[in-house]
Write a protein that holds these residues in place. Structure first.
Motif, mmCIF file in Angstrom:
data_model
loop_
_atom_site.group_PDB
_atom_site.id
_atom_site.type_symbol
_atom_site.label_atom_id
_atom_site.label_comp_id
_atom_site.label_asym_id
_atom_site.label_seq_id
_atom_site.Cartn_x
_atom_site.Cartn_y
_atom_site.Cartn_z
ATOM 1 N N ILE A 130 25.461 -20.652 -34.917
ATOM 2 C CA ILE A 130 25.835 -21.692 -33.760
ATOM 3 C C ILE A 130 24.841 -21.877 -32.756
ATOM 4 O O ILE A 130 24.235 -22.840 -32.429
ATOM 5 C CB ILE A 130 27.019 -21.123 -33.069
ATOM 6 C CG1 ILE A 130 28.178 -21.088 -33.885
ATOM 7 C CG2 ILE A 130 27.273 -21.809 -31.663
ATOM 8 C CD1 ILE A 130 29.403 -20.447 -33.351
ATOM 9 N N PHE B 155 25.800 -16.829 -27.017
ATOM 10 C CA PHE B 155 26.261 -16.578 -28.402
ATOM 11 C C PHE B 155 25.460 -15.514 -29.136
ATOM 12 O O PHE B 155 25.966 -14.462 -29.587
ATOM 13 C CB PHE B 155 26.229 -18.030 -28.958
ATOM 14 C CG PHE B 155 27.419 -18.797 -28.726
ATOM 15 C CD1 PHE B 155 28.425 -18.817 -29.509
ATOM 16 C CD2 PHE B 155 27.145 -19.705 -27.817
ATOM 17 C CE1 PHE B 155 29.661 -19.795 -29.230
ATOM 18 C CE2 PHE B 155 28.051 -20.531 -27.617
ATOM 19 C CZ PHE B 155 29.352 -20.726 -28.166
ATOM 20 N N VAL B 156 24.179 -15.949 -29.244
ATOM 21 C CA VAL B 156 23.364 -14.781 -30.127
ATOM 22 C C VAL B 156 23.085 -13.505 -29.468
ATOM 23 O O VAL B 156 23.098 -12.609 -30.355
ATOM 24 C CB VAL B 156 21.946 -15.732 -30.411
ATOM 25 C CG1 VAL B 156 22.158 -16.882 -31.255
ATOM 26 C CG2 VAL B 156 20.988 -15.492 -29.226
ATOM 27 N N ALA C 172 20.701 -25.708 -22.517
ATOM 28 C CA ALA C 172 21.141 -25.418 -23.882
ATOM 29 C C ALA C 172 20.691 -24.122 -24.310
ATOM 30 O O ALA C 172 21.432 -23.128 -24.955
ATOM 31 C CB ALA C 172 20.747 -26.538 -24.729
ATOM 32 N N LEU C 173 19.478 -23.598 -24.101
ATOM 33 C CA LEU C 173 19.004 -22.318 -24.403
ATOM 34 C C LEU C 173 19.877 -21.321 -23.919
ATOM 35 O O LEU C 173 20.021 -20.294 -24.474
ATOM 36 C CB LEU C 173 17.642 -22.219 -24.209
ATOM 37 C CG LEU C 173 16.622 -22.723 -25.084
ATOM 38 C CD1 LEU C 173 15.242 -22.142 -24.480
ATOM 39 C CD2 LEU C 173 16.652 -21.810 -26.165
ATOM 40 N N ALA D 201 22.908 -20.878 -25.892
ATOM 41 C CA ALA D 201 22.802 -20.356 -27.126
ATOM 42 C C ALA D 201 22.508 -18.894 -27.170
ATOM 43 O O ALA D 201 22.971 -18.132 -27.888
ATOM 44 C CB ALA D 201 21.687 -21.012 -27.864
ATOM 45 N N LEU E 232 31.660 -24.965 -40.883
ATOM 46 C CA LEU E 232 30.286 -25.047 -40.979
ATOM 47 C C LEU E 232 29.864 -25.092 -42.394
ATOM 48 O O LEU E 232 28.925 -26.125 -42.684
ATOM 49 C CB LEU E 232 29.692 -24.066 -40.408
ATOM 50 C CG LEU E 232 27.942 -24.190 -40.278
ATOM 51 C CD1 LEU E 232 27.620 -25.505 -39.623
ATOM 52 C CD2 LEU E 232 27.448 -22.843 -39.639
ATOM 53 N N PRO F 252 19.780 -18.820 -40.446
ATOM 54 C CA PRO F 252 21.090 -18.107 -40.478
ATOM 55 C C PRO F 252 21.985 -18.759 -41.346
ATOM 56 O O PRO F 252 23.050 -18.002 -41.825
ATOM 57 C CB PRO F 252 21.525 -18.246 -38.726
ATOM 58 C CG PRO F 252 20.403 -18.831 -38.135
ATOM 59 C CD PRO F 252 19.350 -19.109 -38.979
ATOM 60 N N GLN F 253 22.127 -20.063 -41.541
ATOM 61 C CA GLN F 253 22.825 -20.780 -42.539
ATOM 62 C C GLN F 253 22.853 -20.132 -43.857
ATOM 63 O O GLN F 253 23.832 -20.094 -44.494
ATOM 64 C CB GLN F 253 22.824 -22.217 -42.452
ATOM 65 C CG GLN F 253 23.282 -22.984 -40.968
ATOM 66 C CD GLN F 253 22.208 -23.065 -40.034
ATOM 67 O OE1 GLN F 253 21.449 -22.291 -39.932
ATOM 68 N NE2 GLN F 253 22.167 -24.124 -39.362
ATOM 69 N N ALA G 11 21.443 -21.765 -33.605
ATOM 70 C CA ALA G 11 20.670 -22.607 -34.331
ATOM 71 C C ALA G 11 21.299 -24.279 -34.148
ATOM 72 O O ALA G 11 20.180 -25.151 -33.912
ATOM 73 C CB ALA G 11 20.442 -22.285 -35.968
ATOM 74 N N GLU G 12 22.354 -24.402 -34.224
ATOM 75 C CA GLU G 12 22.873 -25.835 -34.195
ATOM 76 C C GLU G 12 22.587 -26.209 -32.641
ATOM 77 O O GLU G 12 22.222 -27.426 -32.641
ATOM 78 C CB GLU G 12 24.669 -25.910 -34.324
ATOM 79 C CG GLU G 12 24.954 -25.829 -35.721
ATOM 80 C CD GLU G 12 26.565 -25.965 -35.817
ATOM 81 O OE1 GLU G 12 27.242 -24.911 -35.603
ATOM 82 O OE2 GLU G 12 26.940 -26.934 -35.695
ATOM 83 N N ILE G 13 22.971 -25.459 -31.685
ATOM 84 C CA ILE G 13 22.687 -25.956 -30.398
ATOM 85 C C ILE G 13 21.269 -26.030 -30.127
ATOM 86 O O ILE G 13 21.032 -27.196 -29.414
ATOM 87 C CB ILE G 13 23.147 -24.603 -29.316
ATOM 88 C CG1 ILE G 13 24.773 -24.650 -29.435
ATOM 89 C CG2 ILE G 13 22.780 -25.072 -28.025
ATOM 90 C CD1 ILE G 13 25.239 -23.359 -28.662
ATOM 91 N N CYS G 14 20.166 -25.369 -30.626
ATOM 92 C CA CYS G 14 18.891 -25.464 -30.688
ATOM 93 C C CYS G 14 18.551 -26.801 -31.195
ATOM 94 O O CYS G 14 17.540 -27.445 -30.847
ATOM 95 C CB CYS G 14 18.042 -24.543 -31.150
ATOM 96 S SG CYS G 14 17.861 -23.057 -30.064
#
Lengths: 253, 253
Positions: free
Chosen positions: B176, A165-166, A158-159, A162, A248, A207-208, B178-181
């Motif tokens: 995104i 993405f980041v 998962a990391l 992620a 979102l 971030p949200q 953060a969501e996956i985490c």
């Protein structure tokens, strides 16, 4: 003194070699690569070999290799007592099964040869086939970073996603920003303070919470102006990410 | 002493008010908003008004307002001698036509109320209806930043779009992540050093040079593993950005 043999000479191997070499209690006693050419940086500073059957006895054999060769190389190290480690985000612990002692040593960072990093701040994700090995791996990791975390194979996968993405995708958005600047004769440096602030904000906001912009505001007029301005290839990305932000956060109508 | 009236009380108005107030040679002599409620922060520090016909004589009238009200408010200020400025990335200089003296004062940064910024590093993009006014606006901008750039309306529009990519969309990619985490019970903080390094890299490398990851390597196995892992909504973004990276860099086969 913890003794380590590194297998591989890519960016991860290179930066880990540097970090281990600077640690007081760790020594890299050998570097392996199947190609002599790739070892040219190392002969002055440690022993090297191109022969997988010629590895020295060590506490750790660190496989900083391409994902798809990890199982095969690990198989060839089964007779060693030392702990076999891989450094991959995408490969499960089970890829090393068959060895006596094994685990994962995944530094969560992006490495380029020509950019130094401060390893002390880099999270190292560890996993092992036994509690005892986990503690040994923790000792190794603690020699180079303040941030050691136990992360299982599923979480690591998962990391890894992620991180794409980041890191990879964000960097690509910077490339698009640079393209748009170049097309309009604007120096890309003008965007750097904005990029820096985007990152700095999430040190104190989730971030949200840090989200701003026309998508969040559902500012249709600006969105349409932007879409009309963009070339086809960038328009699709703009539309999809705008939609994703609105999904979102919920449209603010 | 340069005297400024600010119209608007949003994030841009708030941060510009602070920056002007800290500058030695600038004074904000009045803040306008049509709602009394929005002015509640300001009465202790400067004069305020809700009456657009009650503005004080000033060197600059700074319209830090929503894009769509800028032309209408500007129209009501036509009789003033001071320079009418707007702060929008998306609105052309011509939205202020009809006034005697006018221009644009666009700080290229993301502002949130609860996050302080160092204005000295923020690029301020300026434009004016005359060379003389441009120099006056340059003086105002130089009071709060080291980085003043002359940018015309077409370039500013391009910058505004580029800013959406590097700021709004990058931040959404962090969301995104953060969501996956969260879905995998991982503390999002683990990604912060990676995010910081992603930004730090482009201080010394062009973003195209800093690109890494499975898309760039055309590592199909990892890409497929990631796609299988992702939910539908994130899968589409992953596919499109992977394709875009490969289009920009050429597939490394």
């Amino acid at each position: 003194m913890i003794e380590v043999v590194i297998l591989g000479t890519g960016n991860v191997a290179f930066h880990l070699f540097k970090a281990f070499s600077e640690a007081e209690n760790i020594r890299v006693i050998q570097v392996y690569n199947h190609k002599q050419e790739s070892l040219k940086y190392f002969p002055n500073v440690t022993a090297t070999t191109t022969n997988i059957n010629d590895l020295k006895p060590a506490h750790f054999y660190l496989l900083a290799l391409k994902d798809d060769v990890i199982p095969e190389i690990a198989k060839q190290l089964r007779s060693y007592d030392g702990i076999i480690l891989h450094t991959s985000g995408a490969v499960g612990l089970n890829a090393l099964e068959g060895a006596t002692n094994f685990g994962v040593f995944y530094p969560l960072q992006t490495f380029s040869k020509n950019k130094a990093v401060d390893f002390a701040e880099i999270p190292v994700c560890i996993e092992a086939n036994s509690a005892e090995n986990l503690e040994k791996i923790r000792s190794l990791a603690s020699g180079i970073t303040k941030d050691v975390r136990e992360i299982d194979s599923e979480q690591r996968k998962a990391l890894h996603v992620a991180a794409v993405f980041v890191n990879n995708f964000s960097n690509h958005l910077y490339s698009i920003g640079a393209e748009i600047c170049a097309e309009n004769k604007i120096d890309f440096s003008i965007l750097k303070p904005l990029i820096a602030e985007t990152t700095s904000k999430i040190e104190i906001l989730r971030p949200q919470e840090a989200q701003t912009g026309p998508a969040l505001r559902n500012d249709q007029k600006t969105i349409e102006t932007h879409l009309a301005f963009l070339s086809k290839k960038h328009k699709d990305i703009y539309s999809l990410l705008t939609q994703s932000i609105q999904d979102l956060h919920g449209k603010k109508l």
